[in-house]
Design an enzyme around this catalytic site. Sequence first.
Site, PDB file in Angstrom:
ATOM      1  N   HIS A  13     -49.933 -29.577 -22.629  1.00  0.00           N
ATOM      2  CA  HIS A  13     -49.494 -29.597 -21.596  1.00  0.00           C
ATOM      3  C   HIS A  13     -49.894 -29.923 -20.411  1.00  0.00           C
ATOM      4  O   HIS A  13     -50.605 -30.454 -19.773  1.00  0.00           O
ATOM      5  CB  HIS A  13     -48.905 -28.255 -21.268  1.00  0.00           C
ATOM      6  N   LEU A  16     -46.759 -36.240 -16.079  1.00  0.00           N
ATOM      7  CA  LEU A  16     -46.985 -37.690 -15.973  1.00  0.00           C
ATOM      8  C   LEU A  16     -47.125 -37.967 -14.982  1.00  0.00           C
ATOM      9  O   LEU A  16     -46.872 -39.130 -14.283  1.00  0.00           O
ATOM     10  CB  LEU A  16     -47.530 -38.297 -17.180  1.00  0.00           C
ATOM     11  N   ASN A  41     -39.873 -32.177 -15.666  1.00  0.00           N
ATOM     12  CA  ASN A  41     -39.313 -31.673 -14.883  1.00  0.00           C
ATOM     13  C   ASN A  41     -39.837 -33.009 -13.597  1.00  0.00           C
ATOM     14  O   ASN A  41     -40.451 -33.427 -12.813  1.00  0.00           O
ATOM     15  CB  ASN A  41     -40.170 -30.988 -14.301  1.00  0.00           C
ATOM     16  N   HIS A 174     -50.137 -22.646 -19.895  1.00  0.00           N
ATOM     17  CA  HIS A 174     -50.568 -22.162 -19.023  1.00  0.00           C
ATOM     18  C   HIS A 174     -50.869 -20.388 -18.283  1.00  0.00           C
ATOM     19  O   HIS A 174     -50.677 -19.275 -17.358  1.00  0.00           O
ATOM     20  CB  HIS A 174     -50.248 -23.198 -17.274  1.00  0.00           C
ATOM     21  N   ASP A 247     -52.148 -28.630 -18.136  1.00  0.00           N
ATOM     22  CA  ASP A 247     -50.769 -28.635 -16.661  1.00  0.00           C
ATOM     23  C   ASP A 247     -52.169 -28.977 -15.599  1.00  0.00           C
ATOM     24  O   ASP A 247     -51.714 -29.431 -14.479  1.00  0.00           O
ATOM     25  CB  ASP A 247     -50.839 -27.025 -16.380  1.00  0.00           C
ATOM     26  N   HIS A 251     -50.305 -34.267  -7.129  1.00  0.00           N
ATOM     27  CA  HIS A 251     -49.467 -34.445  -5.848  1.00  0.00           C
ATOM     28  C   HIS A 251     -50.033 -34.990  -4.794  1.00  0.00           C
ATOM     29  O   HIS A 251     -51.635 -35.280  -4.781  1.00  0.00           O
ATOM     30  CB  HIS A 251     -49.166 -33.335  -5.246  1.00  0.00           C
ATOM     31  N   ALA A 263     -47.408 -27.069  -5.382  1.00  0.00           N
ATOM     32  CA  ALA A 263     -48.147 -26.395  -6.217  1.00  0.00           C
ATOM     33  C   ALA A 263     -48.541 -27.659  -7.009  1.00  0.00           C
ATOM     34  O   ALA A 263     -47.639 -27.983  -7.967  1.00  0.00           O
ATOM     35  CB  ALA A 263     -47.215 -25.183  -7.225  1.00  0.00           C
TER      36      ALA A 263
END
EC number: 3.5.2.3
Length: 343
Positions: A13, A16, A41, A174, A247, A251, A263
């Site tokens: 998970h 990228l 996403n 997660h 996960d 950012h 997040a």
Amino acid sequence: MKTLTITRPDDWHIHLRDGAQLTDTVRDISRYMGRAIVMPNLVPPAIDTETALAYYDRIKARVPAGSQFEPLMVLYLTDKTSPDEIRKAKASGKVFAAKLYPAGATTNSDSGVTDLKNIYPALEAMQEVGMLFLVHGEVTDSSIDIFDRERVFIENILSKIVTDFPNLKIVLEHITTKDAVDFVTQASDNVAATITAHHLLYNRNHMLAGGIRPHFYCLPILKRNTHQQALLAAAASGNKKFFLGTDSAPHAKDRKEAACGCAGSYTAHAAIELYAEAFESVNALDKLEAFASFNGPDFYNLPRNSDTITLVKKAWDIPASYPLGDTNVVPIRAGEQIDWQVE
């Protein structure tokens, strides 16, 4: 000097991102991970096979020379995902799962599923062709406390899916609570879970006590210490249902250190090293290889990697930031040390 040699691990998970950021994220994760389940996403999300395969090509184009890293692609489920699209994705040989994002649950989830019944035909097709169902397990009802959203999702939604689709392979992604550990442990062998390094190493006190530390802010949010201890016990138990999924979610620094920060925690720079710390903390280094290298491919019905990596107990300094396209990302443990490194 203490060393640990394990079969090359995989990440089941990871985020990228896309565009200029791909060069940096792929460089970090491909250093020692053999494969990674890549989250869909994006903006716009990878809602069909064609989009997922184009994303695969962009990732492969950025894999450093000499690396055998292989991205494993995922479809982003929407209210309109058709059974035919599921079959097409499975037939591609590059798409290994489809992901449920309840609309509004996390970063770039606005195109997600608004009512579970809308994807039942797709789930039927997934059960039929053997495609895995990946679940972001949180409800989005604003009246539900953010620390309870995983538990409520399991009680009200996931338990029903497991009953309605007994032959569907499901990964609860997660996980962050003892409730999730107990549910997965007691469910059939078709239900498994990924656990992040940061949820093994940290709890909500690390994020909130003595000042807010925004780089620990992720979804599902860090929980209390009792849940952290349940996750550690599950990961170190040797139970084949639990496996590595970072996960890792980058950012830009200014998007995290903000009045309304994003997040996501970045751990791809030192994923297996952080997991080694977590396993060592509960005297379970002998269980790390199964968690990191065996349980994931076994659940996905894929071969285990055939080569190895060696970890050395030798502290190293983590930079204050890493490049991320035309900006920078602040990683977990920035400006501090990690006890293990890959030789």
